[in-house]
Design a protein around this motif. Sequence first.
Motif, PDB file in Angstrom:
ATOM      1  N   ASP A 106      -4.009  -1.387   9.602  1.00  0.00           N
ATOM      2  CA  ASP A 106      -4.719  -0.119   9.418  1.00  0.00           C
ATOM      3  C   ASP A 106      -3.798   0.831   8.647  1.00  0.00           C
ATOM      4  OD1 ASP A 106      -6.071   2.271   9.558  1.00  0.00           O
ATOM      5  OD2 ASP A 106      -6.592   2.085  11.679  1.00  0.00           O
ATOM      6  N   LEU A 107      -3.850   0.740   7.325  1.00  0.00           N
ATOM      7  CA  LEU A 107      -2.920   1.488   6.487  1.00  0.00           C
ATOM      8  C   LEU A 107      -3.161   2.994   6.524  1.00  0.00           C
ATOM      9  CD1 LEU A 107      -2.796  -0.909   3.446  1.00  0.00           C
ATOM     10  CD2 LEU A 107      -0.849  -0.250   4.859  1.00  0.00           C
ATOM     11  N   LYS A 108      -4.425   3.389   6.637  1.00  0.00           N
ATOM     12  CA  LYS A 108      -4.721   4.819   6.664  1.00  0.00           C
ATOM     13  C   LYS A 108      -4.156   5.464   7.923  1.00  0.00           C
ATOM     14  CE  LYS A 108      -8.811   4.724   3.704  1.00  0.00           C
ATOM     15  NZ  LYS A 108     -10.262   5.025   3.603  1.00  0.00           N
ATOM     16  N   GLN A 109      -4.323   4.794   9.067  1.00  0.00           N
ATOM     17  CA  GLN A 109      -3.766   5.323  10.302  1.00  0.00           C
ATOM     18  C   GLN A 109      -2.239   5.296  10.257  1.00  0.00           C
ATOM     19  OE1 GLN A 109      -5.293   6.867  12.974  1.00  0.00           O
ATOM     20  NE2 GLN A 109      -3.155   7.281  13.495  1.00  0.00           N
ATOM     21  N   GLU A 141       1.346   4.367   1.026  1.00  0.00           N
ATOM     22  CA  GLU A 141       0.616   5.016  -0.065  1.00  0.00           C
ATOM     23  C   GLU A 141       0.475   4.090  -1.272  1.00  0.00           C
ATOM     24  OE1 GLU A 141      -0.995   7.629   0.179  1.00  0.00           O
ATOM     25  OE2 GLU A 141      -0.021   9.129   1.419  1.00  0.00           O
ATOM     26  N   LEU A 142       1.499   3.294  -1.542  1.00  0.00           N
ATOM     27  CA  LEU A 142       1.434   2.365  -2.670  1.00  0.00           C
ATOM     28  C   LEU A 142       0.363   1.310  -2.441  1.00  0.00           C
ATOM     29  CD1 LEU A 142       2.550   1.454  -5.384  1.00  0.00           C
ATOM     30  CD2 LEU A 142       4.312   0.168  -4.168  1.00  0.00           C
ATOM     31  N   ILE A 143       0.320   0.763  -1.234  1.00  0.00           N
ATOM     32  CA  ILE A 143      -0.691  -0.255  -0.922  1.00  0.00           C
ATOM     33  C   ILE A 143      -2.095   0.352  -0.959  1.00  0.00           C
ATOM     34  CG2 ILE A 143      -1.492  -1.907   0.815  1.00  0.00           C
ATOM     35  CD1 ILE A 143       1.428  -2.053   1.790  1.00  0.00           C
ATOM     36  N   LEU A 144      -2.200   1.633  -0.589  1.00  0.00           N
ATOM     37  CA  LEU A 144      -3.486   2.330  -0.647  1.00  0.00           C
ATOM     38  C   LEU A 144      -3.849   2.742  -2.069  1.00  0.00           C
ATOM     39  CD1 LEU A 144      -3.102   4.576   2.541  1.00  0.00           C
ATOM     40  CD2 LEU A 144      -4.802   2.767   2.215  1.00  0.00           C
ATOM     41  N   VAL A 151       5.358   7.105  -5.824  1.00  0.00           N
ATOM     42  CA  VAL A 151       6.544   7.301  -6.664  1.00  0.00           C
ATOM     43  C   VAL A 151       7.275   8.569  -6.262  1.00  0.00           C
ATOM     44  CG1 VAL A 151       7.328   7.829  -9.013  1.00  0.00           C
ATOM     45  CG2 VAL A 151       5.673   5.993  -8.627  1.00  0.00           C
ATOM     46  N   GLN A 152       6.536   9.641  -6.043  1.00  0.00           N
ATOM     47  CA  GLN A 152       7.135  10.911  -5.620  1.00  0.00           C
ATOM     48  C   GLN A 152       7.922  10.737  -4.318  1.00  0.00           C
ATOM     49  OE1 GLN A 152       4.213  13.844  -4.416  1.00  0.00           O
ATOM     50  NE2 GLN A 152       5.653  15.541  -4.626  1.00  0.00           N
ATOM     51  N   LEU A 153       7.344  10.004  -3.390  1.00  0.00           N
ATOM     52  CA  LEU A 153       7.991   9.788  -2.095  1.00  0.00           C
ATOM     53  C   LEU A 153       9.229   8.901  -2.232  1.00  0.00           C
ATOM     54  CD1 LEU A 153       4.758   9.284   0.008  1.00  0.00           C
ATOM     55  CD2 LEU A 153       6.415  11.141   0.336  1.00  0.00           C
ATOM     56  N   TYR A 154       9.115   7.823  -2.992  1.00  0.00           N
ATOM     57  CA  TYR A 154      10.269   6.940  -3.195  1.00  0.00           C
ATOM     58  C   TYR A 154      11.438   7.704  -3.829  1.00  0.00           C
ATOM     59  CZ  TYR A 154       8.002   2.466  -2.060  1.00  0.00           C
ATOM     60  OH  TYR A 154       7.410   1.413  -1.411  1.00  0.00           O
TER      61      TYR A 154
END
Length: 203
Positions: A106-109, A141-144, A151-154
């Motif tokens: 569950d990527l969103k959660q 976020e990348l998988i989503l 990129v911003q987060l990395y």
Amino acid sequence: DLACEIGDRWNIAWAQAHLALFPTDLASHEALLEDSLAIFRELNDIMGLAHTLVRRTFFAEEKHDHAYAETLVEEAALLSHQAGDRIISAWVLLIKGRSVQYRDRDLKQAARYFEESVRLFREARFHSALSDAIMYLAQAELILQHTSRAVQLYLEALSLHAQNWSTSLFLSQDLLAGLAGAALASGDLDRAATLLGAAHGLF
């Protein structure tokens, strides 16, 4: 040794919790943490117990003992709430995010858990753990397919990591590999190859 000589059980418990981070084998790690948990329970030390529960959870997950890991993290969540400890609350959310991402898919959660973990680590200015939490959020976020956000987060996690040399080279490698994945998702094959080469060069 001194704590043992004078019977200082509180310092013994903390010493065992810290020593468990550098085990010679998984069994010795578990034994140290279980002893530490027992002492903190005996002393009714909520803070020490909560911190040690989180450490024990990571290694329960490593052994794929998910039922025990869930029991540990739920107790840690309750104690962190009682103590008002932002750092433990942030670790709990990070663990829950990992669980729903890897076990429940569950990527969103997971992203919601990671986002809240990032917020709490940021408020506590606990930068070494903040970079980890940001990395997990970036992965989700990348998988989503939120590539720009990833990129911003990395990049933010890399910047924090560069300021905190206590974190491992493995984190740098994971962050560079994540940026390579984002470049690949954007169709920039040359940049992806360069970043993967940089990640490989850390070994």
